[in-house]
Design a protein around this motif. Structure first.
Motif, mmCIF file in Angstrom:
data_model
loop_
_atom_site.group_PDB
_atom_site.id
_atom_site.type_symbol
_atom_site.label_atom_id
_atom_site.label_comp_id
_atom_site.label_asym_id
_atom_site.label_seq_id
_atom_site.Cartn_x
_atom_site.Cartn_y
_atom_site.Cartn_z
ATOM 1 N N GLY A 1 73.546 46.164 85.358
ATOM 2 C CA GLY A 1 74.669 47.087 85.358
ATOM 3 C C GLY A 1 75.989 46.429 85.031
ATOM 4 O O GLY A 1 76.910 47.088 84.543
ATOM 5 N N ARG A 2 76.120 45.126 85.273
ATOM 6 C CA ARG A 2 77.370 44.420 84.972
ATOM 7 C C ARG A 2 77.478 44.060 83.502
ATOM 8 O O ARG A 2 78.577 43.966 82.966
ATOM 9 N N ASP A 3 76.351 43.822 82.853
ATOM 10 C CA ASP A 3 76.337 43.481 81.427
ATOM 11 C C ASP A 3 75.112 44.109 80.767
ATOM 12 O O ASP A 3 74.166 43.418 80.389
ATOM 13 N N PRO A 4 75.124 45.451 80.627
ATOM 14 C CA PRO A 4 73.946 46.124 80.077
ATOM 15 C C PRO A 4 73.648 45.736 78.632
ATOM 16 O O PRO A 4 72.494 45.683 78.225
ATOM 17 N N GLU A 5 74.668 45.456 77.864
ATOM 18 C CA GLU A 5 74.452 45.127 76.456
ATOM 19 C C GLU A 5 73.600 43.869 76.300
ATOM 20 O O GLU A 5 72.629 43.842 75.529
ATOM 21 N N LYS A 6 73.923 42.837 77.043
ATOM 22 C CA LYS A 6 73.176 41.578 76.931
ATOM 23 C C LYS A 6 71.749 41.734 77.446
ATOM 24 O O LYS A 6 70.797 41.248 76.823
ATOM 25 N N SER A 7 71.580 42.394 78.584
ATOM 26 C CA SER A 7 70.234 42.544 79.147
ATOM 27 C C SER A 7 69.322 43.393 78.270
ATOM 28 O O SER A 7 68.128 43.139 78.169
ATOM 29 N N LEU A 8 69.883 44.399 77.585
ATOM 30 C CA LEU A 8 69.069 45.243 76.720
ATOM 31 C C LEU A 8 68.726 44.543 75.410
ATOM 32 O O LEU A 8 67.671 44.790 74.815
ATOM 33 N N GLU A 9 69.607 43.663 74.952
ATOM 34 C CA GLU A 9 69.313 42.907 73.731
ATOM 35 C C GLU A 9 68.099 41.999 73.916
ATOM 36 O O GLU A 9 67.386 41.713 72.960
ATOM 37 N N GLU A 10 67.879 41.569 75.144
ATOM 38 C CA GLU A 10 66.750 40.670 75.427
ATOM 39 C C GLU A 10 65.470 41.421 75.755
ATOM 40 O O GLU A 10 64.448 40.821 76.030
ATOM 41 N N MET A 11 65.520 42.752 75.699
ATOM 42 C CA MET A 11 64.374 43.570 76.086
ATOM 43 C C MET A 11 63.671 44.113 74.850
ATOM 44 O O MET A 11 64.302 44.498 73.868
ATOM 45 N N VAL A 12 62.334 44.138 74.892
ATOM 46 C CA VAL A 12 61.543 44.700 73.794
ATOM 47 C C VAL A 12 60.550 45.699 74.367
ATOM 48 O O VAL A 12 59.767 45.380 75.256
ATOM 49 N N LEU A 13 60.608 46.924 73.850
ATOM 50 C CA LEU A 13 59.708 47.992 74.300
ATOM 51 C C LEU A 13 58.547 48.094 73.303
ATOM 52 O O LEU A 13 58.760 48.311 72.108
ATOM 53 N N ARG A 14 57.345 47.933 73.807
ATOM 54 C CA ARG A 14 56.150 48.049 72.953
ATOM 55 C C ARG A 14 55.410 49.330 73.337
ATOM 56 O O ARG A 14 54.904 49.446 74.441
ATOM 57 N N VAL A 15 55.390 50.267 72.427
ATOM 58 C CA VAL A 15 54.761 51.558 72.690
ATOM 59 C C VAL A 15 53.615 51.799 71.707
ATOM 60 O O VAL A 15 53.480 51.137 70.706
#
Length: 365
Positions: free
Chosen positions: A351-365
């Motif tokens: 919540g403090r830095d959502p941009e950085k944490s989401l950049e490191e996330m990969v969703l595999r569907v």
């Protein structure tokens, strides 16, 4: 109030002096003071009765962090310029019972409507409902002060920030064959209930695809290509159940998380359903998202959604609500900001830095 008290004391002093000295001149001064006071009071109440205020947003939606243009239209019924006025705009944010106030200063000229342009900022993402305008103003001398409440019915939507999220779409999801009312405009398929196109017969075409009636009419072989339904193999489930019990910033991040995931799926040409529990409908609702226009529609609907009273199993509720429909992958998010794909937690949005944490996330569907 002090000015009014001073003026009344001055009138009383003038009347006292007139009584002591029996002076017609002092009596005339008292009459002038009284007439001026009554005229000032009448003008003030006349404006109070006829005053009108309208609120307009040239852009009913804006992105979070941007300044929002606002126009306030004030109707001055009198022929004389009015004194400076203070207008308080009262509003509520969706999902909150707390009433906020926005303070504006205006100065109306002579008779007519005056439009004041302002810019406001500092709003978190969500829908804001402006319900009332309270105008407070004084007479030119500042002796009297009145206020008037005027009902408003304006909504302002602040769109959440969208961050980059990595998405990998598997072949089963990309080629998912399911029921849908939306058909591919580029590729043909196997759904005989929808015609993709009619064309001349080519070598390799099957006899079952020949349109016999049209072929007889045109005196040449015409083949009918069937449509290809574009079904949604992915469901994005958003749970707002606990959001109202915590800081509104948590809801703000949750909205950004939902918007970012949905946008990433659209960018990867993965049509999906965005679903949540609607407190207004008291049921699971969903919106098909397969383009930026549909993404905006989804956001406009979910921004005004209030938090549910209690948590529920959204995945189970969705299956019960849409029985008989299959999908291959679900993405579940709630105010814990954890992203769960097909039952597996792949990460948490900071919540403090959502941009950085989401950049490191990969969703595999």
């Amino acid at each position: 109030m002090l000015r009014l008290l001073g003026y009344l004391l001055g009138m009383a002093g003038t009347l006292y002096l007139a009584a002591i000295y029996s002076s017609h001149g002092i009596v005339l001064v008292f009459v002038i003071e009284l007439v001026f006071f009554l005229a000032d009071l009448s003008l003030l109440f006349y404006r109070w009765k006829r005053l009108g205020i309208r609120l307009e947003f040239p852009l009913p939606a804006a992105e979070r962090g941007q300044e929002v243009p606002l126009e306030l239209v004030v109707d001055n019924p009198g022929r004389f310029p009015a004194a400076r006025e203070t207008v308080y705009l009262k509003y509520k944010r969706s999902g909150s019972r707390r009433t906020e106030k926005l303070k504006l200063h205006v100065f109306t000229g002579k008779k007519g409507s005056v439009r004041f342009s302002n810019k406001i900022s500092g709003f978190c993402s969500g829908s804001y409902y402006f319900e009332k305008a309270v105008a407070v103003w004084c007479d030119p001398l500042g002796l009297l002060r009145l206020q008037k409440s005027i009902s408003l019915h304006e909504r302002l939507d602040i769109m959440p920030e969208i961050y980059s999220v990595g998405v990998t779409v598997s072949e089963p999801v990309r080629n998912f064959m399911g029921e849908s009312d939306v058909y591919d405009s580029i590729h043909s398929g196997e759904d005989a209930s929808e015609i993709f196109q009619l064309r001349e017969f080519r070598e390799g075409d099957k006899l079952k695809d020949i349109h016999w009636k049209l072929s007889a009419k045109e005196d040449e072989w015409i083949v009918r290509e069937n449509g290809k339904p574009i079904a949604c193999a992915v469901v994005l489930l958003i749970d707002f159940a606990e959001a109202k019990k915590k800081h509104q910033e948590k809801r703000d991040v949750l909205l950004s998380l939902a918007a970012s995931i949905s946008f990433a799926l659209v960018e990867n040409k993965c049509p999906h359903y965005a679903a949540w529990f609607s407190t207004a409908e008291q049921d699971i609702v969903r919106i098909r998202v397969d383009s930026e226009e549909r993404l905006n529609l989804f956001l406009m609907n979910i921004l005004g959604e209030a938090a549910a009273v209690e948590k529920r199993d959204l995945k189970q509720a969705y299956k019960e609500r849409y029985q008989g429909e299959n999908y291959l992958a679900d993405i579940c998010i709630d105010d814990s900001l954890q992203v769960v794909v097909k039952g597996e937690t792949i990460g948490t949005c900071d919540g403090r830095d959502p941009e950085k944490s989401l950049e490191e996330m990969v969703l595999r569907v």
